[in-house]
Design an enzyme around this catalytic site. Structure first.
Site, PDB file in Angstrom:
ATOM      1  N   LYS A 272       1.081 -20.983   5.554  1.00  0.00           N
ATOM      2  CA  LYS A 272       0.383 -19.705   5.408  1.00  0.00           C
ATOM      3  C   LYS A 272      -0.193 -19.634   4.003  1.00  0.00           C
ATOM      4  CE  LYS A 272       1.273 -14.679   4.919  1.00  0.00           C
ATOM      5  NZ  LYS A 272       2.235 -13.562   5.110  1.00  0.00           N
ATOM      6  N   ASP A 277      -2.404 -10.521  -0.339  1.00  0.00           N
ATOM      7  CA  ASP A 277      -2.128  -9.692   0.832  1.00  0.00           C
ATOM      8  C   ASP A 277      -1.991  -8.231   0.420  1.00  0.00           C
ATOM      9  OD1 ASP A 277      -1.350  -8.603   3.230  1.00  0.00           O
ATOM     10  OD2 ASP A 277       0.669  -9.496   3.236  1.00  0.00           O
ATOM     11  N   LYS A 284      -0.613  -1.785   1.803  1.00  0.00           N
ATOM     12  CA  LYS A 284       0.728  -1.784   1.220  1.00  0.00           C
ATOM     13  C   LYS A 284       0.819  -0.724   0.127  1.00  0.00           C
ATOM     14  CE  LYS A 284       1.923  -6.694   1.779  1.00  0.00           C
ATOM     15  NZ  LYS A 284       3.103  -6.513   2.616  1.00  0.00           N
ATOM     16  N   ASP A 295       1.531 -14.897  -1.707  1.00  0.00           N
ATOM     17  CA  ASP A 295       1.617 -14.952  -0.243  1.00  0.00           C
ATOM     18  C   ASP A 295       0.992 -16.229   0.324  1.00  0.00           C
ATOM     19  OD1 ASP A 295       2.680 -13.737   1.995  1.00  0.00           O
ATOM     20  OD2 ASP A 295       0.898 -12.548   2.430  1.00  0.00           O
ATOM     21  N   ASP A 354      -1.132  -5.554   8.285  1.00  0.00           N
ATOM     22  CA  ASP A 354      -0.257  -6.197   7.297  1.00  0.00           C
ATOM     23  C   ASP A 354       0.594  -7.301   7.922  1.00  0.00           C
ATOM     24  OD1 ASP A 354       0.827  -6.666   4.828  1.00  0.00           O
ATOM     25  OD2 ASP A 354       2.159  -4.907   4.830  1.00  0.00           O
ATOM     26  N   GLU A 356      -0.316 -10.089   9.008  1.00  0.00           N
ATOM     27  CA  GLU A 356      -1.479 -10.975   9.070  1.00  0.00           C
ATOM     28  C   GLU A 356      -1.115 -12.454   9.074  1.00  0.00           C
ATOM     29  OE1 GLU A 356      -0.202  -9.936   6.357  1.00  0.00           O
ATOM     30  OE2 GLU A 356      -0.247 -11.728   5.108  1.00  0.00           O
ATOM     31  N   ARG A 358       1.101 -14.142  10.624  1.00  0.00           N
ATOM     32  CA  ARG A 358       1.301 -14.730  11.954  1.00  0.00           C
ATOM     33  C   ARG A 358      -0.028 -14.981  12.657  1.00  0.00           C
ATOM     34  NH1 ARG A 358       4.997  -9.666  13.512  1.00  0.00           N
ATOM     35  NH2 ARG A 358       5.314  -9.862  11.266  1.00  0.00           N
TER      36      ARG A 358
HETATM   37  N1  BES Z   1       3.396 -11.207   3.091  1.00  0.00           N
HETATM   38  C1  BES Z   1       4.170 -10.226   3.756  1.00  0.00           C
HETATM   39  C2  BES Z   1       5.662 -10.534   3.727  1.00  0.00           C
HETATM   40  C3  BES Z   1       6.315 -10.528   2.375  1.00  0.00           C
HETATM   41  C4  BES Z   1       6.882  -9.369   1.878  1.00  0.00           C
HETATM   42  C5  BES Z   1       6.387 -11.679   1.623  1.00  0.00           C
HETATM   43  C6  BES Z   1       7.476  -9.368   0.638  1.00  0.00           C
HETATM   44  C7  BES Z   1       6.985 -11.686   0.390  1.00  0.00           C
HETATM   45  C8  BES Z   1       7.539 -10.532  -0.108  1.00  0.00           C
HETATM   46  C9  BES Z   1       3.731 -10.112   5.210  1.00  0.00           C
HETATM   47  O1  BES Z   1       2.398 -10.375   5.445  1.00  0.00           O
HETATM   48  C10 BES Z   1       3.982  -8.713   5.624  1.00  0.00           C
HETATM   49  O2  BES Z   1       3.356  -7.837   5.098  1.00  0.00           O
HETATM   50  N2  BES Z   1       4.890  -8.534   6.563  1.00  0.00           N
HETATM   51  C11 BES Z   1       5.229  -7.239   7.034  1.00  0.00           C
HETATM   52  C12 BES Z   1       5.244  -7.265   8.531  1.00  0.00           C
HETATM   53  C13 BES Z   1       5.241  -5.921   9.184  1.00  0.00           C
HETATM   54  C14 BES Z   1       3.949  -5.206   8.925  1.00  0.00           C
HETATM   55  C15 BES Z   1       5.457  -6.094  10.653  1.00  0.00           C
HETATM   56  C16 BES Z   1       6.591  -6.876   6.461  1.00  0.00           C
HETATM   57  O3  BES Z   1       7.412  -7.769   6.255  1.00  0.00           O
HETATM   58  O4  BES Z   1       6.792  -5.699   6.181  1.00  0.00           O
HETATM   59 ZN    ZN Z   2       1.465 -11.592   4.096  1.00  0.00          ZN
HETATM   60 MN    MN Z   3       1.187  -8.662   5.160  1.00  0.00          MN
END
Ligand code: BES
Ligand code: ZN
Ligand code: MN
Length: 509
Positions: A272, A277, A284, A295, A354, A356, A358
């Site tokens: 990824k 992000d 966010k 990210d 968010d 994204e 996946r």
């Molecule tokens: N890049 C984030 C995950 C992340 C969070 C990585 C903190 C490193 C530190 C990912 O894209 C994300 O935002 N995931 C969300 C998913 C949710 C919206 C279903 C999450 O983990 O909150």
């Molecule tokens: Zn992300």
């Molecule tokens: Mn995200």
């Protein structure tokens, strides 16, 4: 890019000056060199050990400046517990610990006499020690301006920096040979760390692709796919994530064919690479958002790994595939509720922009399988915050449809200290991502967020394909200090996958 010093090796009897490091096992039982220096200095070392209560325990030291009777600027005695019980990870960490003691302030040269109380250290362990020392020396100072550097120097009493690290050992030739792959590993980890630490204004999808392209000088076949190519392939899930950004998305394919035709199909490593992000329209919160420059740590690991494999000419066929996008809000951004058709033909309802990573991986995973028919697919991604809720920052989450591959990875994690903890997959979890309007939705509700994300990825894995997903959100960025890393980006995964490949995918002859 850093102060990293590649250690050199010399015989035990070679002359030493500057800072000298010797060792003791628990007791304290001093090494031969430590005993000899104690004798020359008329017992300075043993007296100091007694006064400070030094017992040769790990992380205990006796630190002498201008030791009486010796010509050195500094003499350090380092505890190592019981040497016979040290694993290669222990040797690696010991190297990191010792490197952490060396600032170079007392003298530019450091001489480390790596021996146990009973004798010599095996060449492979000396090499691990040296790798640990080199990795610990990494710093990311690219954006400290010269003026700033000058100012910070003038506040110190001594402006010297460390220039040379010599590890004295029984058989420097054998050690140099054992260290050759470690040199490549250090380079790969350094590259991964550099990429993760780089700010997102400098490193967008195109710039990241350009850095990956540089692997071609090591004999890696690198292809950079731009917007037109991605559209033609139908990578609409990946493109949907990037469409809100002014910086176009890219996919990079890196082929290392170290095993030749006899090696058969490659192992595919997919990363990824969200260069920033913001969350997109599902924005966010502001606090901590700067961390999302990291990210792309999965992609950084893939580039570091392929670089490492090519540098040490690993006898393996490996292909690295990274999806590079920037997730931004804006007039062209995707909306919650949008439905996109992924390259596999499956439709995805985007409930949260968010989620994204996946979507990016969905198309990269499918592409990897369609084009390369790989032996196995492993992907790395800073995929969910939830994995940190579950595992903290000690383990990365491991998901797999294949017990053999999962166990190999867990073992490689234990051997390298890049630890993995397996989390479950299953049909009940898969139900969480069923959508009313499309084939699947990109979020799975409140609970088990890392698992529903993994289920989403599995929808893009073919029936019998051995596959593992590593959720590295807690281990690859914003890292906790360790003996071998003090940088924000840890380079997690390079040593892990190098180990997996050496043990299970590399041709022996
Ligand atoms: N890049 C984030 C995950 C992340 C969070 C990585 C903190 C490193 C530190 C990912 O894209 C994300 O935002 N995931 C969300 C998913 C949710 C919206 C279903 C999450 O983990 O909150
Ligand atoms: Zn992300
Ligand atoms: Mn995200």
């Amino acid at each position: 890019m850093s102060d990293q010093i590649v250690p050199s090796f010399a015989v035990k009897t070679a002359p030493a000056d500057g800072v000298v490091v010797v060792f003791a096992e628990e007791g304290p039982k001093l090494s031969a060199k430590a005993r000899a220096l104690d004798k020359t200095s008329k017992g300075v070392l043993s007296k100091a050990a007694k006064i400070t209560g030094f017992k040769g325990k790990k992380e205990q030291t006796v630190d002498l400046i201008a030791p009486q009777g010796l010509k050195f600027a500094r003499l350090v005695l380092v505890g190592m517990d019981k040497a016979s019980a040290c694993s290669s990870e222990d040797w690696l960490n010991l190297g990191g610990t010792v490197r952490g003691l060396l600032s170079g302030r007392e003298a530019p040269n450091a001489h480390i006499f790596l021996e146990t109380a009973s004798g010599d250290v095996k060449p492979a362990d000396v090499a691990s020690f040296a790798l640990g020392a080199q990795l610990r020396g990494y710093t990311f100072k690219k954006y400290k301006s010269k003026a700033q550097k000058k100012n910070s120097k003038s506040t110190k009493t001594n402006e010297q920096t460390l220039k040379k690290i010599v590890v004295h050992c029984a058989d420097p030739k054998a050690v140099s040979k054992a260290f050759a792959p470690d040199r490549a590993i250090a380079q790969g980890v350094t590259l991964a760390r550099d990429l993760v630490n780089e700010p997102a204004n400098v490193l967008g999808p195109a710039e990241f692709a350009a850095r990956a392209k540089m692997l071609s000088r090591r004999g890696v076949q690198v292809e950079v796919l731009g917007l037109a190519a991605l559209r033609k392939l139908g990578m609409n899930a990946l493109l949907a994530v990037g469409q809100g950004s002014a910086r176009p998305s890219h996919v990079v394919v890196m082929q290392w064919k170290g095993a030749g035709a006899k090696g058969g199909e490659p192992i595919a490593i997919v990363g990824k690479g969200v260069t920033f992000d913001t969350g997109g329209i599902s924005l966010k919160p502001a606090a901590g958002m700067e961390e999302m420059k990291g990210d792309m740590a999965g992609a950084a690991c893939v580039v570091g790994l392929i670089d490492e494999l090519a540098t040490r000419k690993a006898k393996v066929n490996a292909v690295g595939i990274i999806g590079l996008v920037e997730n931004m809000p804006g007039g062209k951004a995707q909306r919650p509720g949008d439905v996109v058709t992924a390259m596999s033909g499956q439709t995805v309802e985007v409930l949260n922009t968010d989620a994204e990573g996946r979507m990016v991986l969905a198309d990269c995973l499918w592409y990897a399988q369609e084009r390369f028919k790989p032996k196995a697919v492993i992907n790395l991604a800073t995929l969910t915050g939830a994995v940190m809720v579950a595992l903290g920052k000690e383990h990365a989450g491991l998901f797999s449809n294949n017990d053999k591959l999962a166990n190999w990875l867990i073992e490689a994690g234990q051997a390298t200290g890049e630890k993995l903890w397996r989390l479950p997959l299953g049909p009940k979890y898969d139900k969480m991502i069923e959508s009313k309007v499309a084939d699947i939705k990109n979020t799975g509700g409140k609970w088990g967020g890392s698992i529903s994300a993994a289920q989403f990825l599995q929808r893009f894995i073919k029936e019998k394909m051995p596959w593992a997903h590593l959720d590295i959100a807690g281990t690859a960025m914003s890292s906790v200090d360790s003996e071998i890393n003090r940088s924000w980006g840890s380079g997690f995964g390079v040593r892990l996958l190098d180990r997996l490949i050496t043990q299970h995918y590399e041709r022996r002859t």
